[in-house]
Write a protein that holds these residues in place. Structure first.
Motif, PDB file in Angstrom:
ATOM      1  N   GLY A 472       0.791  -1.221   0.000  1.00 31.01           N
ATOM      2  CA  GLY A 472       0.000   0.000   0.000  1.00 31.01           C
ATOM      3  C   GLY A 472       0.821   1.267   0.000  1.00 31.01           C
ATOM      4  O   GLY A 472       0.265   2.372  -0.048  1.00 31.01           O
ATOM      5  N   GLN A 473       2.154   1.130   0.035  1.00 33.77           N
ATOM      6  CA  GLN A 473       3.021   2.306   0.197  1.00 33.77           C
ATOM      7  C   GLN A 473       4.053   2.449  -0.915  1.00 33.77           C
ATOM      8  O   GLN A 473       4.990   3.227  -0.787  1.00 33.77           O
ATOM      9  N   TRP A 474       3.899   1.691  -2.009  1.00 34.79           N
ATOM     10  CA  TRP A 474       4.885   1.805  -3.092  1.00 34.79           C
ATOM     11  C   TRP A 474       4.789   3.194  -3.716  1.00 34.79           C
ATOM     12  O   TRP A 474       3.698   3.678  -4.019  1.00 34.79           O
ATOM     13  N   GLY A 475       5.923   3.802  -3.910  1.00 35.89           N
ATOM     14  CA  GLY A 475       5.959   5.181  -4.376  1.00 35.89           C
ATOM     15  C   GLY A 475       6.023   6.165  -3.241  1.00 35.89           C
ATOM     16  O   GLY A 475       6.155   7.380  -3.466  1.00 35.89           O
ATOM     17  N   ILE A 476       5.952   5.672  -2.001  1.00 37.55           N
ATOM     18  CA  ILE A 476       6.057   6.535  -0.818  1.00 37.55           C
ATOM     19  C   ILE A 476       7.228   6.083   0.050  1.00 37.55           C
ATOM     20  O   ILE A 476       8.232   6.783   0.180  1.00 37.55           O
ATOM     21  N   GLY A 508      12.523  -0.582  -9.803  1.00 39.04           N
ATOM     22  CA  GLY A 508      13.480   0.420  -9.324  1.00 39.04           C
ATOM     23  C   GLY A 508      13.447   1.673 -10.173  1.00 39.04           C
ATOM     24  O   GLY A 508      13.696   2.782  -9.685  1.00 39.04           O
ATOM     25  N   GLY A 509      13.129   1.524 -11.468  1.00 39.91           N
ATOM     26  CA  GLY A 509      12.977   2.676 -12.340  1.00 39.91           C
ATOM     27  C   GLY A 509      11.777   3.524 -11.957  1.00 39.91           C
ATOM     28  O   GLY A 509      11.798   4.757 -12.103  1.00 39.91           O
ATOM     29  N   TYR A 510      10.717   2.877 -11.466  1.00 38.06           N
ATOM     30  CA  TYR A 510       9.575   3.646 -10.961  1.00 38.06           C
ATOM     31  C   TYR A 510       9.985   4.472  -9.748  1.00 38.06           C
ATOM     32  O   TYR A 510       9.639   5.662  -9.648  1.00 38.06           O
ATOM     33  N   THR A 511      10.738   3.872  -8.831  1.00 41.97           N
ATOM     34  CA  THR A 511      11.204   4.622  -7.667  1.00 41.97           C
ATOM     35  C   THR A 511      12.050   5.813  -8.102  1.00 41.97           C
ATOM     36  O   THR A 511      11.970   6.895  -7.509  1.00 41.97           O
ATOM     37  N   VAL A 512      12.867   5.627  -9.139  1.00 38.92           N
ATOM     38  CA  VAL A 512      13.661   6.728  -9.679  1.00 38.92           C
ATOM     39  C   VAL A 512      12.751   7.876 -10.109  1.00 38.92           C
ATOM     40  O   VAL A 512      12.923   9.032  -9.701  1.00 38.92           O
ATOM     41  N   GLY A 525      18.718  11.586 -12.938  1.00 38.42           N
ATOM     42  CA  GLY A 525      18.249  10.216 -12.776  1.00 38.42           C
ATOM     43  C   GLY A 525      18.472   9.374 -14.012  1.00 38.42           C
ATOM     44  O   GLY A 525      18.541   9.892 -15.137  1.00 38.42           O
ATOM     45  N   THR A 526      18.580   8.061 -13.792  1.00 32.70           N
ATOM     46  CA  THR A 526      18.688   7.075 -14.864  1.00 32.70           C
ATOM     47  C   THR A 526      17.621   6.020 -14.648  1.00 32.70           C
ATOM     48  O   THR A 526      17.588   5.359 -13.605  1.00 32.70           O
ATOM     49  N   SER A 527      16.738   5.867 -15.636  1.00 34.72           N
ATOM     50  CA  SER A 527      15.655   4.885 -15.558  1.00 34.72           C
ATOM     51  C   SER A 527      15.856   3.834 -16.633  1.00 34.72           C
ATOM     52  O   SER A 527      15.875   4.142 -17.829  1.00 34.72           O
ATOM     53  N   LEU A 528      16.015   2.600 -16.217  1.00 33.18           N
ATOM     54  CA  LEU A 528      16.109   1.482 -17.143  1.00 33.18           C
ATOM     55  C   LEU A 528      14.775   0.726 -17.114  1.00 33.18           C
ATOM     56  O   LEU A 528      14.384   0.190 -16.075  1.00 33.18           O
ATOM     57  N   TYR A 529      14.079   0.752 -18.239  1.00 35.09           N
ATOM     58  CA  TYR A 529      12.755   0.141 -18.398  1.00 35.09           C
ATOM     59  C   TYR A 529      11.893   0.363 -17.155  1.00 35.09           C
ATOM     60  O   TYR A 529      11.305  -0.548 -16.592  1.00 35.09           O
ATOM     61  N   GLY A 530      11.835   1.656 -16.741  1.00 42.33           N
ATOM     62  CA  GLY A 530      11.095   2.041 -15.542  1.00 42.33           C
ATOM     63  C   GLY A 530       9.650   2.398 -15.853  1.00 42.33           C
ATOM     64  O   GLY A 530       9.237   2.541 -16.997  1.00 42.33           O
ATOM     65  N   ILE A 531       8.871   2.577 -14.798  1.00 46.76           N
ATOM     66  CA  ILE A 531       7.420   2.760 -14.884  1.00 46.76           C
ATOM     67  C   ILE A 531       7.088   4.217 -14.576  1.00 46.76           C
ATOM     68  O   ILE A 531       7.454   4.737 -13.519  1.00 46.76           O
TER      69      ILE A 531
END
Length: 659
Positions: A472-476, A508-512, A525-531
């Motif tokens: 319930g806390q992903w992205g936070i 991890g790319g979403y967290t980025v 930032g560097t996002s590899l196939y991130g969301i």
């Protein structure tokens, strides 16, 4: 002693180039013991990511056993695993091209196709010698608009006939055949759960027709099990987290007396109760953290506080005892034992702080490396060693990570300068980072970057409660933790507050992207196939992860406002620093439109943005050229952003026009 050159952090000349990671390296997986032979799988970037089965016999050199035109890889659940199994005469494998099962006759060196079902994929192959068949997980695709179907099946090796053994659940995994061939155990789970959330471990017996009867659930409700395995006395063992830790259990001897579809709650008995994890998240098939060294001894690996250890467990004692095995490894996985009391032989994947991952054999209490993924070109004083740290984060919690200082014996930075810091956010997000030698980290530290590899809340290795903190806390919480880690190192004088970089792949790319959008801690930032768009991911990903976000974010579609609130794509006006995106165009886990939407939005904002796509790559890069380009372009990107010189590379021209 040679005098050190004085040069700014990030500009040091390094003995590690991108080619070391491709032309001199392989990716190793799934070593298997059979008698005096060992088999494993090698994925070779220098051969466009082709995966080869390699065989080692005691006293001989390793040799390829699959021919040059064959690549072995399952794509079940997109992540695959369990791609092959072996018998005395045959190797059974899944071909990467058509996802069908083939049999390689080791004596005649002939290959025969076993299955002919072009709309199916196979994984987790198990050989059933009593009935001359394979047991496997099958994924069927009934139509483009329909969700795939998963079943537990048998495949007759003489006729290719496929028989369903178990069906009805969303997913199946880990079939384990008893040593006498009369019983089977396996795992299953249903949406919206992932296997590390809640699943069921089943036990059943075969009737005379080879079908399963007396199917019963062994594991407690609301728990996660891992790797069922049978002893030579037909006793069932498995890993379960009912205690709050993934520990090894055995099925009580009186369990057969219970009735109904479930065993009673007290039928599983802990082999050894420890605040430690004898399992990892089951992203791929065929994972193994323990095996039977002989009928009375388990050979097992477990992790505590992010550090892996190896031990034997004596099962003859009323209270089994654990004995540590000296090895120097800090990352251990994929244990397989010969199972012969006289042999005392095991193989596994292992790495240390100064040696990259290898296939290691433990034979008569002696260690031998059968194959290394890469031979280190580094002297010990060039290797940045991981330093475990814990730091305060939100909600009065603590998070964990490993800090790597800039390390190069030939260089020193100008007095008073602080290094740029790369904060790594691992994938999963239910994954974990380890401390083994990683050239993708040393590539940066040897150039004068500091690196922080974060095990944010939600990571595995710290118990079930820590793993569940992200629900319930992903992205936070993950964002809080990567920011808190960076700020902690700045406060300690170990990083430059104006040159903080965050990097991650997949989850991890979403967290980025979330950290760059909703916080102001990082400069690039560097996002590899991130969301970038959680809603798009919830509606446009494969079956295995189709409901993963229900627990990490909110149930879909009722929780759509929460998805929108946490999706960087809907708040791109808040993202004001440079970002580089890397994306495989064949990615079915995080489709390319995720990166492309973010890039288009950032360019409308006139933010410095680079987008690099690879036409032949999927989720994770396998081809040597892609891996080299990604690292070199990333280095050039930082050089342009922070205005320090970098050595020109072949790939440089691709980036100039993208910014």
């Amino acid at each position: 002693m040679t005098a050190k050159h004085t040069a700014p952090f990030g500009t040091w000349s390094s003995p590690i180039n991108a080619q070391i990671l491709t032309r001199q390296s392989v990716k190793l997986s799934r070593p298997l013991c059979l008698g005096k032979d060992t088999y494993w799988l090698e994925s070779r970037p220098s051969e466009q990511g082709r995966s080869v089965i390699v065989k080692h016999s005691i006293g001989q050199m390793p040799e390829d056993v699959t021919p040059p035109q064959v690549s072995v890889r399952s794509k079940v659940n997109e992540y695959g695993g369990g791609d092959f199994c072996v018998s005395e005469a045959f190797i059974f494998y899944v071909d990467a091209t058509d996802q069908q099962i083939y049999a390689l006759d080791q004596h005649l060196n002939q290959i025969r196709q076993i299955t002919h079902t072009p709309s199916s994929r196979y994984a987790d192959l198990v050989y059933d010698p009593l009935r001359n068949r394979l047991i496997a997980i099958r994924e069927d695709f009934p139509g483009a608009e329909l969700e795939s179907l998963h079943t537990l099946v048998s495949v007759d090796l003489a006729t290719g006939q496929i028989t369903t053994l178990a069906e009805g659940d969303s997913f199946y995994a880990s079939p384990a055949l008893s040593t006498d061939g009369n019983q089977l155990a396996w795992l299953s789970w249903n949406h919206p759960n992932m296997p590390w959330d809640y699943n069921q471990c089943w036990r059943a017996v075969f009737n005379q027709q080879g079908q399963l009867e007396q199917k019963k659930i062994v594991s407690p409700a609301q728990s996660s099990s891992f790797q069922p395995r049978w002893s030579s006395q037909q006793e069932l063992f498995l890993v379960n987290d009912q205690s709050g830790w993934w520990n090894i259990y055995r099925l009580a001897s009186n369990a057969a007396d219970t009735t109904g579809a479930h065993y009673s709650a007290n039928t599983l008995k802990p082999v050894l109760a420890l605040e430690a994890e004898f399992a990892t998240p089951q992203w791929v098939f065929g994972m193994s953290c323990y095996d039977f060294l002989n009928q009375n001894t388990l050979f097992a690996t477990y992790t505590q506080q992010g550090q892996w250890r190896l031990a034997s467990i004596d099962l003859t004692q009323p209270q089994p005892t654990l004995s540590h095995i000296d090895n120097g490894f800090c990352d251990i996985s994929s244990i397989s034992c010969a199972g012969n009391h006289s042999e005392q032989r095991a193989v596994l994947l292992a790495a240390s702080s100064n040696q990259a991952q290898g296939v290691w054999q433990w034979h008569n209490q002696q260690w031998q490396c059968l194959k290394q993924s890469i031979v280190s070109p580094l002297e010990s004083d060039t290797i940045a060693c991981a330093q475990a740290i814990s730091f305060a984060t939100s909600h009065k919690d603590k998070a964990h990570g490993f800090y790597y200082p800039p390390t190069n014996p030939n260089y020193a930075a100008p007095a008073g300068e602080k290094p740029p810091l790369i904060v790594l956010s691992h994938g999963g997000p239910t994954g974990a980072t380890e401390t083994a030698l990683n050239f993708k980290i040393q590539y940066w530290t040897s150039r004068g970057f500091a690196v922080l590899d974060v095990n944010y809340r939600g990571s595995t290795g710290y118990g079930t409660a820590y793993r569940n903190r992200l629900k319930g806390q992903w992205g936070i919480f993950d964002v809080d933790d990567v920011c808190a880690g960076a700020q902690y190192l700045v406060a300690q004088g170990l990083a430059d507050a104006k040159r903080l970089i965050i990097k991650g792949s997949s989850a991890g790319g979403y967290t980025v992207l979330a950290a760059l959008t909703f916080r102001d801690t990082f400069s690039a930032g560097t996002s590899l196939y991130g969301i970038g768009d959680l809603s798009a991911l919830a509606t446009d990903t494969h079956k295995f992860e189709a409901r993963y976000l229900d627990s990490l974010v909110a149930p879909w579609p009722s929780g759509e406002p929460t998805y929108r609130e946490r999706s960087p794509i809907h708040h791109v006006q808040k993202l004001t620093c440079p970002v580089i995106f890397f994306q495989g165009l064949k990615d079915k886990v995080v489709p390319p439109n995720q990166a492309e939407m973010m890039v288009a939005a950032l360019r409308r904002q006139r933010i410095q943005t680079a987008y690099v796509s690879f036409a032949n790559e999927g989720h994770g890069f396998r081809e040597g050229q892609s891996i080299e380009d990604q690292l070199e372009l990333e280095l050039n990107f930082y050089g342009k952003i922070f205005n320090f010189p970098v050595q020109p590379t072949r790939a440089d021209f691709q980036l100039i026009g993208e910014i």
